[in-house]
Design an enzyme around this catalytic site. Structure first.
Site, PDB file in Angstrom:
ATOM      1  N   ASP A  33       1.578  12.297  36.760  1.00  0.00           N
ATOM      2  CA  ASP A  33       3.029  12.604  36.624  1.00  0.00           C
ATOM      3  C   ASP A  33       3.923  12.104  37.497  1.00  0.00           C
ATOM      4  OD1 ASP A  33       2.244  15.147  35.226  1.00  0.00           O
ATOM      5  OD2 ASP A  33       2.064  16.481  36.623  1.00  0.00           O
ATOM      6  N   TYR A  91      -8.070  32.163  29.036  1.00  0.00           N
ATOM      7  CA  TYR A  91      -9.650  31.585  28.991  1.00  0.00           C
ATOM      8  C   TYR A  91     -10.194  31.984  30.280  1.00  0.00           C
ATOM      9  CZ  TYR A  91      -7.267  27.398  31.285  1.00  0.00           C
ATOM     10  OH  TYR A  91      -6.849  26.304  32.143  1.00  0.00           O
ATOM     11  N   ALA A 103      -5.686  12.407  39.143  1.00  0.00           N
ATOM     12  CA  ALA A 103      -5.364  10.876  38.942  1.00  0.00           C
ATOM     13  C   ALA A 103      -5.912   9.990  40.056  1.00  0.00           C
ATOM     14  CB  ALA A 103      -3.746  10.564  38.556  1.00  0.00           C
ATOM     15  N   ARG A 155      -9.193  24.253  38.748  1.00  0.00           N
ATOM     16  CA  ARG A 155      -8.940  23.057  39.195  1.00  0.00           C
ATOM     17  C   ARG A 155      -9.566  22.669  40.570  1.00  0.00           C
ATOM     18  NH1 ARG A 155      -4.284  20.032  37.780  1.00  0.00           N
ATOM     19  NH2 ARG A 155      -3.204  20.960  35.866  1.00  0.00           N
TER      20      ARG A 155
END
Length: 408
Positions: free
Chosen positions: A306, A227, A29, A122
């Site tokens: 979050d 994945y 974010a 990430r």
């Protein structure tokens, strides 16, 4: 697939560009918001409590609604080649292995939703998100200790003894947000009764035929997602969610047991078991959320991601909601004359959509079977109309009549 040029954003009235904006937290974010605000001409400082970014955590799924935001930062194509554009999302039954649902991510789907589907580590996403930022934007080793009014400005105090001033402060500092504490008071996150064992390991360890790019295995009281995270398909990410009566591991992950990891899914189909048995190192993460609270700002202090709407990781949508927040909030700050107007409009636009994502994530039903996905994947926060909302007006939410705290 060549990307089309971005649709023109609606014309926006520009807030004074000498406005100083401090963002607390350099996660998805905060990094996205900082890049968008700098492109709009704002002075931005981004404060991160970690001493440096580390390669922890694991994979994340980016859907076309996210790709459309990252296109505005000119990094969509780089992310698509750094991560993998999976061929499909496949849901399978835990016992028979039957395919419950398959959503193909072929060129027709990318054209329909106007964006890529990307699975990526990430840490790789963090690396690419930093590239649009001006040098020196991120101040590492700055853990927020407090916020204080300072005339027309806000003073930030950090645990390392440093201080800073800003006209607007935005908390993008996660589920244990210290900026949230300043607005709502300190409250502990809620343990959901689920833990997430995770593992990343070389694909070559898996015996038998190659696995699909992205598969979710659905069991009666647990599930597991597998994945790839790069186009080489040489490394597999596995994340499960299993019941747990309590969590005593503190704020972060703890080392896990490979044997417990395998045993938790020993009754699942053989196609999954051969993947689980290839795991080496395992970590275990708590799954927390918070009771829904629609108060996202106070004065010139606001929240995103979050920090204001923690999302359980069962729809792979928490990161998407944070990045969508960044686009809507950056546009509101660029358009409206005061922070209060910007935050009110941002919250009024975001709360109904985030509330639905939270509901589906708690229910854990997303793409279990045939699913209407256009409303989610086709959304483009860069062109959504910014309908002004009065700073003091109640926010209309799905199933709620006002902005009073509500539980979900």
């Amino acid at each position: 697939m060549p990307r089309p040029a971005p649709s023109p954003a609606p014309p926006e009235v520009r807030m004074e560009r000498q406005t100083r904006i401090a963002i607390v937290g350099a996660g998805l974010a905060g990094l996205t918001l900082a890049g968008l605000l700098q492109r709009a001409g704002f002075t931005v400082a981004l404060y991160e409590q970690a001493a440096a970014f580390a390669r922890i955590g694991a994979g994340i799924i980016l859907s076309p609604n996210v790709s459309k935001v990252l296109r505005r930062l000119d990094i969509e194509d780089e992310l698509a080649t750094t991560g993998i554009r999976p061929d499909a999302f496949v849901s399978r039954a835990w016992d028979t292995g039957r395919t419950l649902y398959e959503l193909r991510f072929d060129p027709a789907a990318e054209a329909h939703f106007d964006g890529y589907f990307i699975n990526i580590h990430r840490a790789d996403l963090h690396d690419v998100l930093q590239k649009p930022l001006a040098p020196g934007t991120i101040q590492f080793g700055h853990q927020l200790a407090g916020l204080e009014p300072r005339g027309e400005a806000i003073r930030l105090r950090f645990a390392n003894g440093a201080t800073a001033e800003a006209d607007i402060v935005i908390g993008a500092d996660g589920i244990r947000s210290r900026v949230r504490d300043a607005i709502l008071g300190k409250e502990e996150p809620r343990f959901t009764g689920r833990i997430a064992p995770r593992a990343v390991f070389p694909t070559e360890r898996i015996p038998g035929p190659m696995i699909r790019d992205c598969t979710k295995w659905w069991g009666p009281d647990r599930h597991v997602l597998t994945y790839f995270m790069t186009p080489r398909r040489d490394e597999v990410y596995v994340m499960g969610a299993v019941p747990a009566e309590r969590w005593d591991g503190g704020d972060s992950f703890v080392p896990g047991s490979r044997e417990d990891f395998i045993e938790a899914f020993a009754h699942f189909h053989a196609d999954l078991r051969r993947v689980m048995e290839a795991a080496t190192d395992v970590t275990v993460w708590p799954i927390h959320d918070r009771p829904r609270n629609d108060r996202w700002s106070e004065g010139a202090i606001g929240l995103m991601g979050d920090a204001c709407h923690a999302v359980r990781p069962f729809m792979a949508a928490g990161g998407a909601m944070a990045i969508e927040d960044a686009m809507i909030l950056s546009r509101c700050l660029a358009r409206f004359e005061t922070a209060e107007e910007a935050f009110a409009t941002y919250a009024a636009l975001r709360i109904p959509r985030v509330a639905e994502v939270q509901r589906i994530s708690i229910e854990n039903s997303w793409m279990h079977g045939p699913t209407e996905v256009d409303w989610f994947f086709g959304y483009d926060p860069s062109i959504v109309e910014l309908i002004p909302a009065a700073a003091s007006a109640p926010l209309k939410t799905a199933g709620a009549a006002s902005a009073r705290p509500a539980t979900a």
